[in-house]
Design a protein around this motif. Structure first.
Motif, PDB file in Angstrom:
ATOM      1  N   CYS A  60      -2.408   4.239   6.353  1.00 40.05           N
ATOM      2  CA  CYS A  60      -1.558   4.294   5.074  1.00 40.05           C
ATOM      3  C   CYS A  60      -1.501   3.331   4.611  1.00 40.05           C
ATOM      4  O   CYS A  60      -1.172   2.225   4.957  1.00 40.05           O
ATOM      5  CB  CYS A  60      -0.578   5.645   5.366  1.00 40.05           C
ATOM      6  N   GLN A 116       1.628   2.885   8.453  1.00 40.70           N
ATOM      7  CA  GLN A 116       0.860   3.758   9.330  1.00 40.70           C
ATOM      8  C   GLN A 116      -0.073   4.600   9.538  1.00 40.70           C
ATOM      9  O   GLN A 116      -0.841   5.209   9.170  1.00 40.70           O
ATOM     10  CB  GLN A 116       2.003   5.252   9.037  1.00 40.70           C
ATOM     11  N   CYS A 157       6.400  10.753   7.613  1.00 41.19           N
ATOM     12  CA  CYS A 157       6.573  10.313   6.639  1.00 41.19           C
ATOM     13  C   CYS A 157       8.343  10.663   5.519  1.00 41.19           C
ATOM     14  O   CYS A 157       8.676  10.129   4.986  1.00 41.19           O
ATOM     15  CB  CYS A 157       6.021  10.983   5.613  1.00 41.19           C
ATOM     16  N   CYS A 195      10.478   7.399   4.541  1.00 40.12           N
ATOM     17  CA  CYS A 195       9.181   6.189   4.216  1.00 40.12           C
ATOM     18  C   CYS A 195       9.513   5.692   1.886  1.00 40.12           C
ATOM     19  O   CYS A 195       9.666   6.760   1.717  1.00 40.12           O
ATOM     20  CB  CYS A 195       7.480   6.671   3.589  1.00 40.12           C
ATOM     21  N   CYS A 212       3.162   8.390  -2.599  1.00 35.61           N
ATOM     22  CA  CYS A 212       1.934   9.079  -1.426  1.00 35.61           C
ATOM     23  C   CYS A 212       1.759  10.656  -2.131  1.00 35.61           C
ATOM     24  O   CYS A 212       0.454  10.411  -1.966  1.00 35.61           O
ATOM     25  CB  CYS A 212       2.119   8.261  -0.699  1.00 35.61           C
TER      26      CYS A 212
HETATM   27  S1  SF4 Z   1       4.345   8.240   3.115  1.00 37.83           S
HETATM   28 FE1  SF4 Z   1       4.188   6.701   3.540  1.00 37.83          FE
HETATM   29  S2  SF4 Z   1       3.866   6.684   6.101  1.00 37.83           S
HETATM   30 FE2  SF4 Z   1       3.760   9.086   4.731  1.00 37.83          FE
HETATM   31  S3  SF4 Z   1       1.575   8.778   4.657  1.00 37.83           S
HETATM   32 FE3  SF4 Z   1       2.173   7.869   2.456  1.00 37.83          FE
HETATM   33  S4  SF4 Z   1       2.646   5.996   2.657  1.00 37.83           S
HETATM   34 FE4  SF4 Z   1       2.321   6.626   4.798  1.00 37.83          FE
END
Ligand code: SF4
Length: 430
Positions: free
Chosen positions: A264, A268, A296, A299, A305
């Motif tokens: 990601c 991660q 998550c 984050c 995201c």
């Molecule tokens: S929220 Fe952050 S840790 Fe979770 S998938 Fe998205 S970028 Fe990755």
């Protein structure tokens, strides 16, 4: 088509495919909707159950012993009504006022039961006519209610119609089929099969818009050696910088094929957690791999995201990704660009001429057989007209060096094929 192919106007190697909806002759208020039929049928079954309980305690006990959702059929109800009538006739004649009243009430109940039986038969008939569809028109049972492009009232009202699929080459209609389902995705395979039914072979190349780009369709074309120039959803979006630069999109996540995980934007690992299966309306089974991030929470990229609760999970349909990659390669190749630029002037131009120049927007017959016949005549006439127009152009430019009418061109084309063929295009004569 044999004449056109013989004269070299079409090769039947490539097919440009598109669809449009054509209104049925039926009135727009003749609808039968599956949902209301099913709802009313269930209500009727409840009424029948209650009525039977009233009519005879024994019957009620019998039915109660069976499953509550016992399936009454119109034939069973009519048998039951007949038996009850016979039983009533065998009873001694009513003498007192109460007896007469009870007899009249029983007769009324039996009549009602017969009526319910007839209504149930009507609902069953509706369901049989509906088949897989969600609606049909009473005056044209082959027509299905769908939204049309031509919406004079601008209220999105559905009208009875057919989904007409055509295949064209050099603006000649090489194939057509009428479908009851309004979405194009499910029509491609039966439509290509109809081409095979007509010409005993499949086209070498198929060109269509993103409405046809599904895993099932790509797979069919690959298995049948049809070179596919079929777009998929997001094909155009993918080419944009905003798409390429968006790090959160599944297509842009880094994938480690060796250890089977995605990475990601925060770095991660999103690990494999299982597979999900889906089934399309035609029964095709799709398979997706599911990956999930471990944590998550907290984050800093969370808002950009994803929006759901918990940890982000993604689904990837491997086969579809591979088909899309192959389709993309073809579509951005030189040949793909040529086909893509021709597609709007192939079937879409034919639809334009058909619907707006020739005002062919509504069928003039009821029933699939008749509308198929109607469109077949239209397609033949359309192709002859186009052939003559092309021949007239060729003749006036090359052979006679004068402008001739379409009628003259038609007679010339039909009666003196070889002479014209040699003069217009030496290749045809060969
Ligand atoms: S929220 Fe952050 S840790 Fe979770 S998938 Fe998205 S970028 Fe990755």
């Amino acid at each position: 088509m044999l004449l056109l192919a013989g004269k070299g106007y079409v090769s039947l190697d490539v097919e440009y495919i598109d669809g449009t909806k054509i209104e049925s002759k039926a009135n727009k208020y003749t609808f039968v909707w599956r949902k209301s039929v099913e709802k009313n049928r269930d209500k009727l079954l409840d009424k029948i159950r209650i009525l039977l309980e009233q009519i005879d305690e024994t019957i009620a006990q019998d039915k109660a012993a069976e499953n509550q959702s016992v399936a009454f059929t119109p034939a069973a109800i009519s048998d039951l009504a007949r038996e009850l009538k016979e039983a009533l006739a065998e009873q001694p004649a009513a003498r007192t006022r109460e007896e007469k009243k009870a007899r009249r009430a029983r007769e009324k109940e039996i009549k009602e039961l017969e009526k319910h039986g007839d209504k149930l038969a009507e609902y069953d008939q509706h369901l049989q006519t509906l088949g897989d569809r969600n609606s049909y028109s009473k005056s044209d049972p082959s027509a299905t209610f769908m939204r049309m492009k031509e919406d004079a009232m601008n209220n999105g009202q559905t009208k009875p119609g057919y989904n007409l699929q055509i295949g064209t080459e050099n603006q000649f209609i090489t194939d057509f089929s009428l479908f009851p389902n309004p979405t194009d995705t499910l029509t491609l395979i039966p439509f290509l099969s109809s081409f095979s039914g007509r010409y005993n072979r499949l086209p070498g190349k198929a060109v269509a818009d993103s409405g046809y780009g599904s895993e099932e369709n790509y797979r069919f074309m690959e298995e049948h050696d049809i070179e596919s120039f079929v777009k998929y959803n997001w094909f155009h979006k993918e080419q944009k910088r905003s798409f390429k630069n968006n790090p959160f999109l599944v297509d842009n996540l880094y994938y480690n094929a060796k250890d089977d995980y995605y990475v990601c934007p925060m770095g991660q690992h999103m690990t494999f957690v299982g597979k999900t299966h889906g089934r399309t309306a035609s029964g095709y089974i799709t398979e997706s791999h599911r990956y999930r991030a471990a944590r998550c929470e907290g984050c800093p990229l969370r808002t950009g995201c994803f929006k759901a609760k918990g940890n982000r999970s993604i689904e990837v349909n491997r086969r579809l990704v591979e088909y899309k990659r192959k389709a993309r390669e073809k579509l951005i190749s030189d040949e793909g660009l040529e086909h893509r630029s021709k597609r709007p002037i192939e079937p879409e131009a034919v639809f334009g001429q058909m619907k707006y120049n020739m005002a062919y927007r509504r069928f003039r017959h009821f029933g699939l057989d008749k509308v198929t016949m109607d469109f077949a005549f239209f397609a033949i006439a359309f192709n002859i007209k186009k052939m003559c127009a092309k021949a007239a152009k060729g003749i006036s430019k090359g052979f006679y060096n004068r402008k001739i009418t379409l009628k003259t061109a038609f007679y010339e084309v039909i009666s003196d094929q070889n002479r014209i063929e040699r003069k217009i295009n030496p290749k045809w004569a060969a």
